[in-house]
Design a protein around this motif. Structure first.
Motif, PDB file in Angstrom:
ATOM      1  N   GLN A 157       0.439  -1.498  -0.099  1.00 43.61           N
ATOM      2  CA  GLN A 157      -0.195   0.137   0.008  1.00 43.61           C
ATOM      3  C   GLN A 157       0.764   1.553   0.305  1.00 43.61           C
ATOM      4  OE1 GLN A 157      -2.489  -0.432   3.445  1.00 43.61           O
ATOM      5  NE2 GLN A 157      -4.142   1.170   2.217  1.00 43.61           N
ATOM      6  N   PHE A 158       2.476   1.241   0.638  1.00 41.24           N
ATOM      7  CA  PHE A 158       2.458   2.628   0.798  1.00 41.24           C
ATOM      8  C   PHE A 158       4.484   2.639   1.011  1.00 41.24           C
ATOM      9  CE2 PHE A 158      -1.276   3.125   3.896  1.00 41.24           C
ATOM     10  CZ  PHE A 158      -1.784   4.158   3.241  1.00 41.24           C
ATOM     11  N   GLY A 159       4.631   1.287   0.447  1.00 41.18           N
ATOM     12  CA  GLY A 159       6.067   0.576  -0.398  1.00 41.18           C
ATOM     13  C   GLY A 159       7.482   0.647   1.046  1.00 41.18           C
ATOM     14  N   SER A 160       7.018   0.922   2.612  1.00 43.83           N
ATOM     15  CA  SER A 160       7.609   0.819   3.174  1.00 43.83           C
ATOM     16  C   SER A 160       6.729  -0.813   4.544  1.00 43.83           C
ATOM     17  CB  SER A 160       8.013   1.416   4.419  1.00 43.83           C
ATOM     18  OG  SER A 160       6.937   2.149   4.726  1.00 43.83           O
ATOM     19  N   SER A 161       7.596  -0.691   5.921  1.00 38.45           N
ATOM     20  CA  SER A 161       6.711  -1.063   6.213  1.00 38.45           C
ATOM     21  C   SER A 161       6.265  -0.529   7.436  1.00 38.45           C
ATOM     22  CB  SER A 161       7.939  -1.998   7.537  1.00 38.45           C
ATOM     23  OG  SER A 161       7.437  -2.420   8.907  1.00 38.45           O
ATOM     24  N   GLY A 162       5.089  -1.059   8.499  1.00 45.13           N
ATOM     25  CA  GLY A 162       4.111   0.168   8.917  1.00 45.13           C
ATOM     26  C   GLY A 162       4.635  -0.391  10.256  1.00 45.13           C
ATOM     27  N   CYS A 163       5.686  -0.318  10.814  1.00 49.19           N
ATOM     28  CA  CYS A 163       6.556  -0.865  11.837  1.00 49.19           C
ATOM     29  C   CYS A 163       7.590  -0.334  12.068  1.00 49.19           C
ATOM     30  CB  CYS A 163       6.115  -2.135  12.169  1.00 49.19           C
ATOM     31  SG  CYS A 163       7.075  -2.219  14.238  1.00 49.19           S
ATOM     32  N   VAL A 164       7.732   1.162  12.756  1.00 49.05           N
ATOM     33  CA  VAL A 164       8.865   1.015  13.202  1.00 49.05           C
ATOM     34  C   VAL A 164       9.899   0.418  14.506  1.00 49.05           C
ATOM     35  CG1 VAL A 164       8.654   3.421  12.164  1.00 49.05           C
ATOM     36  CG2 VAL A 164       8.673   3.019  14.487  1.00 49.05           C
ATOM     37  N   GLY A 165       9.697  -0.195  14.854  1.00 48.62           N
ATOM     38  CA  GLY A 165       9.522  -0.677  16.164  1.00 48.62           C
ATOM     39  C   GLY A 165       9.938   0.229  17.797  1.00 48.62           C
ATOM     40  N   CYS A 166       8.618   0.705  17.699  1.00 52.04           N
ATOM     41  CA  CYS A 166       8.715   1.756  18.867  1.00 52.04           C
ATOM     42  C   CYS A 166       8.715   0.577  19.687  1.00 52.04           C
ATOM     43  CB  CYS A 166       8.224   2.866  18.765  1.00 52.04           C
ATOM     44  SG  CYS A 166       6.440   2.197  18.983  1.00 52.04           S
ATOM     45  N   GLY A 167       7.717  -0.230  19.473  1.00 51.61           N
ATOM     46  CA  GLY A 167       7.632  -1.371  20.976  1.00 51.61           C
ATOM     47  C   GLY A 167       6.103  -0.325  22.261  1.00 51.61           C
ATOM     48  N   ARG A 168       5.251  -0.062  20.955  1.00 46.28           N
ATOM     49  CA  ARG A 168       4.556   0.534  22.165  1.00 46.28           C
ATOM     50  C   ARG A 168       3.118  -0.480  22.494  1.00 46.28           C
ATOM     51  NH1 ARG A 168       6.053   5.575  19.725  1.00 46.28           N
ATOM     52  NH2 ARG A 168       6.204   7.412  21.416  1.00 46.28           N
ATOM     53  N   CYS A 169       2.970  -1.177  21.016  1.00 46.17           N
ATOM     54  CA  CYS A 169       2.027  -2.119  21.472  1.00 46.17           C
ATOM     55  C   CYS A 169       2.246  -3.268  21.897  1.00 46.17           C
ATOM     56  CB  CYS A 169       1.816  -1.981  20.232  1.00 46.17           C
ATOM     57  SG  CYS A 169       2.890  -3.299  19.247  1.00 46.17           S
ATOM     58  N   ILE A 170       3.333  -3.081  22.660  1.00 44.44           N
ATOM     59  CA  ILE A 170       4.303  -4.595  23.360  1.00 44.44           C
ATOM     60  C   ILE A 170       3.784  -3.964  25.044  1.00 44.44           C
ATOM     61  CG2 ILE A 170       5.240  -6.560  24.283  1.00 44.44           C
ATOM     62  CD1 ILE A 170       6.632  -5.911  21.295  1.00 44.44           C
ATOM     63  N   THR A 171       4.136  -2.665  25.163  1.00 40.97           N
ATOM     64  CA  THR A 171       3.848  -2.441  26.615  1.00 40.97           C
ATOM     65  C   THR A 171       2.525  -2.043  27.140  1.00 40.97           C
ATOM     66  OG1 THR A 171       6.552  -0.911  26.192  1.00 40.97           O
ATOM     67  CG2 THR A 171       5.208  -0.918  28.156  1.00 40.97           C
ATOM     68  N   TRP A 172       1.795  -1.456  26.331  1.00 39.44           N
ATOM     69  CA  TRP A 172       0.888  -1.004  26.667  1.00 39.44           C
ATOM     70  C   TRP A 172      -0.711  -2.269  26.346  1.00 39.44           C
ATOM     71  CZ3 TRP A 172       0.500   2.780  29.800  1.00 39.44           C
ATOM     72  CH2 TRP A 172       2.039   3.272  29.674  1.00 39.44           C
ATOM     73  N   CYS A 173      -0.483  -3.452  25.596  1.00 44.89           N
ATOM     74  CA  CYS A 173      -1.489  -4.315  25.740  1.00 44.89           C
ATOM     75  C   CYS A 173      -1.952  -4.727  26.471  1.00 44.89           C
ATOM     76  CB  CYS A 173      -0.433  -5.648  24.840  1.00 44.89           C
ATOM     77  SG  CYS A 173      -1.171  -6.769  24.568  1.00 44.89           S
ATOM     78  N   PRO A 174      -2.019  -5.179  27.716  1.00 45.69           N
ATOM     79  CA  PRO A 174      -2.830  -4.865  28.961  1.00 45.69           C
ATOM     80  C   PRO A 174      -1.962  -6.536  29.434  1.00 45.69           C
ATOM     81  CG  PRO A 174      -5.266  -4.783  27.649  1.00 45.69           C
ATOM     82  CD  PRO A 174      -3.602  -4.581  26.639  1.00 45.69           C
ATOM     83  N   VAL A 175      -2.695  -7.459  28.382  1.00 45.64           N
ATOM     84  CA  VAL A 175      -2.407  -9.131  28.491  1.00 45.64           C
ATOM     85  C   VAL A 175      -1.103  -9.371  27.570  1.00 45.64           C
ATOM     86  CG1 VAL A 175      -4.749  -9.913  28.636  1.00 45.64           C
ATOM     87  CG2 VAL A 175      -3.789  -9.580  26.287  1.00 45.64           C
ATOM     88  N   GLY A 176       0.181  -7.914  27.253  1.00 48.38           N
ATOM     89  CA  GLY A 176       0.921  -8.436  27.121  1.00 48.38           C
ATOM     90  C   GLY A 176       1.454  -9.476  25.679  1.00 48.38           C
TER      91      GLY A 176
END
Ligand code: SF4
Ligand code: SF4
Length: 379
Positions: free
Chosen positions: A339-358
């Motif tokens: 769709q946009f020519g790159s990954s949509g993830c930059v590896g910031c880790g926020r989705c891991i930290t802020w997932c309530p079930v890890g």
């Protein structure tokens, strides 16, 4: 730019903020609120999270005291600069309804915004801002409001001096060292007898600002000290993600049993999409006042984890948790390339930290990769 790196003393940091204010910038930077480091307007150095760091693991975020007075001694907080590029809620238009029920006097809201200076942007965040700009401005219907909000932003990047426990920017090629996309880039150096910022200049206006602040050329020892900070951070990554053949890997595994396992744990809360600096799903909502004479259309953040987000005539396309998690992860790591020519993830880790079930996106990908050879959904 090629300008010689400079050194800014810690004691002159307020002078940097004053120079920005003299140029009419509204400074947004890290500050502590509600037990987290967030981005908000700041006035002076003491508004920064001096002497604080963050501890991050899957489903866990805590602030902790450092043993020094670092201004930027943390990784990233729950917020990103997305809140300025694509605010969580905006009014798209306002109108009156006349006696025949027709909309009249439709007004578009002002698209002007303060002249921002972003202080403390990390390398992964600069990459995320570029990705989101491509999404919002790159198509045939660019978001005029996004352009107005962010086109004149003055960016002072701060190179990470600590990696978070959930960071994996090295794997994604997005950090930890910002190489472009800034006006100035600072590396904070603290040792037993010094506290200073090694400064790289990234633009003419960055050079102009630095010229207004006490500084001196960096010597070889100071450059080596900055390089050592960068190398130490790169070696500290809490996570890694093997991106080899990642798009095809996910396309080959659309029916992998791991999607059922992750669905057993996922609450479909959408936290991962809210904190992600590149997620851009929105919805619109029309609201009237009690008289029914005034109507407003609001654009709000939405999430591919809600049932309604995939609702079309006849029902939701993604009715199960399994299909919603799969949609999110395969969009980030595979279909985003198409769709946009790159990954949509930059590896910031926020989705891991802020997932309530890890739930950990790196772990999910690793599990699928380890089990390659399972059912190929494309056959
Ligand atoms: S993966 Fe975690 S943060 Fe994302 S929707 Fe599921 S439970 Fe919420
Ligand atoms: S998917 Fe997760 S790690 Fe990747 S950019 Fe979004 S929040 Fe950060």
């Amino acid at each position: 730019m090629g300008d010689t790196p400079a050194v800014l003393r810690r004691s002159d940091f307020d002078a940097l903020l004053q120079a920005l204010r003299r140029r009419d910038y509204t400074i947004v930077g890290p500050t502590i609120r509600d037990g987290a480091i967030v981005y908000d307007e700041i006035e002076q150095t003491t508004d920064l999270p001096i002497g604080w760091t963050d501890e991050q693991e899957a489903g866990r975020y805590r602030l902790a005291r450092r043993t020094d007075d670092a201004l930027f001694g943390y990784a990233v907080g729950p917020q990103s600069w997305k809140q300025y590029q694509l605010p969580a809620e905006v009014t798209v238009w306002r109108a009156r309804v006349d006696e025949r029920g027709a909309l009249t006097r439709v007004q578009l809201p002002e698209t002007s915004s303060p002249r921002y200076a972003f202080l403390g942007a990390r390398s992964c965040e600069l990459h995320a801002m570029g990705i989101l700009d491509r999404v919002l401005l790159g198509g045939s219907h660019p978001d005029r409001a996004d352009r107005a909000r962010t086109e004149d932003v003055f960016v002072i990047a701060v190179q990470c001096a600590v990696a978070g426990g959930t960071c994996f920017c090295v794997s994604m090629g997005t950090g930890p060292v910002a190489e472009r996309g800034f006006d100035l880039a600072l590396t904070e150096v603290i040792d037993d007898s010094h506290h200073y910022f090694h400064v790289e200049v990234g633009s003419e206006r960055g050079a102009d600002l630095l010229g207004d602040v006490p500084h001196e050329p960096a010597d070889a020892r100071q450059r080596e000290a900055a390089d050592a900070v960068h190398a130490r951070t790169a070696a500290q990554m809490g996570r890694e993600m093997d991106t080899t053949d990642i798009k095809s890997l996910l396309y080959r595994n659309l029916e992998h049993p791991r999607w059922d396992e992750v669905a057993d744990r996922c609450l479909t809360c959408g936290n991962c999409t809210m904190v992600c600096p590149t997620c851009f799903c929105t919805t619109v909502e029309d609201v009237t006042d009690l008289t029914g004479e005034h109507v407003e259309r609001h654009q709000r953040w939405d999430s591919c984890f809600t049932v309604d987000y995939s609702h079309i005539h006849g029902g939701a396309v993604r009715g199960s948790t399994r299909s919603r998690y799969r949609q999110w992860m395969t969009h980030k790591l595979a279909t985003w390339y198409d769709q946009f020519g790159s990954s949509g993830c930059v590896g910031c880790g926020r989705c891991i930290t802020w997932c309530p079930v890890g739930i950990d996106i790196t772990e999910e990908l690793r599990a699928i990769r380890a089990d390659e050879g399972g059912a190929d959904a494309r056959d």
